[in-house]
Design a protein around this motif. Structure first.
Motif, PDB file in Angstrom:
ATOM      1  N   ASP A  62      36.846 -73.320  24.091  1.00 60.42           N
ATOM      2  CA  ASP A  62      37.482 -72.631  22.956  1.00 60.42           C
ATOM      3  C   ASP A  62      36.964 -71.199  22.847  1.00 60.42           C
ATOM      4  OD1 ASP A  62      34.995 -72.766  21.724  1.00 60.42           O
ATOM      5  OD2 ASP A  62      35.640 -74.073  20.101  1.00 60.42           O
ATOM      6  N   SER A  63      37.460 -70.479  21.840  1.00 61.84           N
ATOM      7  CA  SER A  63      37.124 -69.053  21.683  1.00 61.84           C
ATOM      8  C   SER A  63      35.649 -68.830  21.359  1.00 61.84           C
ATOM      9  CB  SER A  63      37.999 -68.428  20.593  1.00 61.84           C
ATOM     10  OG  SER A  63      37.818 -69.114  19.362  1.00 61.84           O
ATOM     11  N   ILE A  94      47.180 -75.275  23.110  1.00 68.12           N
ATOM     12  CA  ILE A  94      47.190 -74.559  21.832  1.00 68.12           C
ATOM     13  C   ILE A  94      46.297 -75.325  20.867  1.00 68.12           C
ATOM     14  CG2 ILE A  94      49.455 -73.486  22.146  1.00 68.12           C
ATOM     15  CD1 ILE A  94      50.638 -75.606  20.328  1.00 68.12           C
ATOM     16  N   TYR A  95      45.604 -74.551  20.015  1.00 63.77           N
ATOM     17  CA  TYR A  95      44.696 -75.186  19.065  1.00 63.77           C
ATOM     18  C   TYR A  95      44.416 -74.237  17.916  1.00 63.77           C
ATOM     19  CZ  TYR A  95      40.971 -72.354  21.125  1.00 63.77           C
ATOM     20  OH  TYR A  95      40.196 -71.307  21.563  1.00 63.77           O
ATOM     21  N   ASN A  96      43.986 -74.790  16.834  1.00 61.95           N
ATOM     22  CA  ASN A  96      43.538 -74.014  15.681  1.00 61.95           C
ATOM     23  C   ASN A  96      42.055 -73.735  15.898  1.00 61.95           C
ATOM     24  OD1 ASN A  96      42.654 -73.097  13.199  1.00 61.95           O
ATOM     25  ND2 ASN A  96      43.838 -74.594  12.018  1.00 61.95           N
ATOM     26  N   PRO A  97      41.630 -72.483  15.893  1.00 62.25           N
ATOM     27  CA  PRO A  97      40.216 -72.182  16.151  1.00 62.25           C
ATOM     28  C   PRO A  97      39.269 -72.867  15.163  1.00 62.25           C
ATOM     29  CG  PRO A  97      41.519 -70.165  16.208  1.00 62.25           C
ATOM     30  CD  PRO A  97      42.429 -71.272  15.751  1.00 62.25           C
ATOM     31  N   GLU A  98      39.757 -73.199  13.979  1.00 60.69           N
ATOM     32  CA  GLU A  98      38.897 -73.870  12.994  1.00 60.69           C
ATOM     33  C   GLU A  98      38.764 -75.373  13.271  1.00 60.69           C
ATOM     34  OE1 GLU A  98      40.311 -72.886   9.096  1.00 60.69           O
ATOM     35  OE2 GLU A  98      40.245 -70.732   9.503  1.00 60.69           O
ATOM     36  N   SER A  99      39.684 -75.945  14.035  1.00 62.28           N
ATOM     37  CA  SER A  99      39.570 -77.362  14.413  1.00 62.28           C
ATOM     38  C   SER A  99      40.072 -77.555  15.843  1.00 62.28           C
ATOM     39  CB  SER A  99      40.347 -78.252  13.441  1.00 62.28           C
ATOM     40  OG  SER A  99      41.706 -77.893  13.413  1.00 62.28           O
ATOM     41  N   PRO A 100      39.287 -77.102  16.821  1.00 65.31           N
ATOM     42  CA  PRO A 100      39.713 -77.164  18.221  1.00 65.31           C
ATOM     43  C   PRO A 100      39.857 -78.592  18.760  1.00 65.31           C
ATOM     44  CG  PRO A 100      37.439 -76.424  18.069  1.00 65.31           C
ATOM     45  CD  PRO A 100      37.975 -76.482  16.675  1.00 65.31           C
ATOM     46  N   ASN A 158      41.632 -80.802  17.586  1.00 64.88           N
ATOM     47  CA  ASN A 158      43.024 -81.230  17.390  1.00 64.88           C
ATOM     48  C   ASN A 158      43.973 -80.459  18.320  1.00 64.88           C
ATOM     49  OD1 ASN A 158      42.362 -83.053  15.372  1.00 64.88           O
ATOM     50  ND2 ASN A 158      42.444 -81.487  13.788  1.00 64.88           N
ATOM     51  N   ALA A 159      43.507 -80.045  19.466  1.00 66.95           N
ATOM     52  CA  ALA A 159      44.292 -79.271  20.420  1.00 66.95           C
ATOM     53  C   ALA A 159      45.435 -80.112  20.982  1.00 66.95           C
ATOM     54  CB  ALA A 159      43.390 -78.793  21.551  1.00 66.95           C
ATOM     55  N   LYS A 171      50.510 -77.452  25.556  1.00 65.18           N
ATOM     56  CA  LYS A 171      51.688 -76.683  25.167  1.00 65.18           C
ATOM     57  C   LYS A 171      52.861 -77.101  26.055  1.00 65.18           C
ATOM     58  CE  LYS A 171      53.360 -72.059  24.211  1.00 65.18           C
ATOM     59  NZ  LYS A 171      53.099 -70.640  24.291  1.00 65.18           N
TER      60      LYS A 171
END
Length: 177
Positions: free
Chosen positions: A10-11, A38-44, A46-47, A50
């Protein structure tokens, strides 16, 4: 069934590993194949991969099922309205004829809670064309035999199309619920 195991960084530099909730009969991906994630950086954790099915598969399946049920329900409603409109038309504009009572039959094509409805059958010969018309009433959920005191049954027909008709059952008692 095959489900890929995906590993990415992740980032923040944390290595994340996940397996999508969808699986397939044949593997969709090869070992070490690169995929977009694709993922939310706050909850990776849950990726998602794509791809169309990963993102929209559940929604598409539910949408198709919803469309099927909507079409079936809409067809039933449309048929009911069409029949209701025809009956209204016949009550307002239909030609009353007197047909000859023939029989009370059981409608064997329908069963509800183990019971089959009855229908009244009558016939009429059109004096203009000499064609014989057989009329079958709507379903009756009790045996009307004992309530038929005459050999004549009124029928409302559409003179332009005698296949559109309504057998007058107003002489039958109303069933209380």
């Amino acid at each position: 069934m095959y489900r890929p195991l995906v590993r990415f960084t992740d980032s923040k530099g944390t290595e994340i590993e996940f397996s999508p909730s969808t699986s397939s009969n044949l593997p969709n991906y090869s070992v070490n194949e690169k995929v977009k994630v694709i993922y939310n950086p706050e909850s990776p954790n849950n990726a998602k991969i794509k791809s169309f099915f990963s993102l929209w598969g559940g929604t598409t399946i539910l949408g198709v099922l919803g469309l099927v049920f909507f079409t079936i329900g809409g067809s039933i409603i449309a048929y009911s309205r069409k029949k209701e409109n025809m009956l209204k038309y016949l009550k307002q504009h239909g030609t009353k004829i007197v047909s000859n009572f023939q029989s009370v039959n059981t409608n064997t094509s329908i069963t509800v809670n183990g019971k089959k409805p009855f229908v009244i059958v009558s016939q009429w010969q059109n004096p203009e064309t000499s064609e014989l018309h057989i009329f079958t009433s709507e379903n009756i959920w009790f045996d009307p035999t004992n309530f038929i005191k005459t050999d004549k049954i009124n029928v409302l027909i559409d003179r332009k199309n005698p296949k559109r008709y309504l057998v007058d059952l107003s002489f039958l008692p109303k069933v209380t619920k």
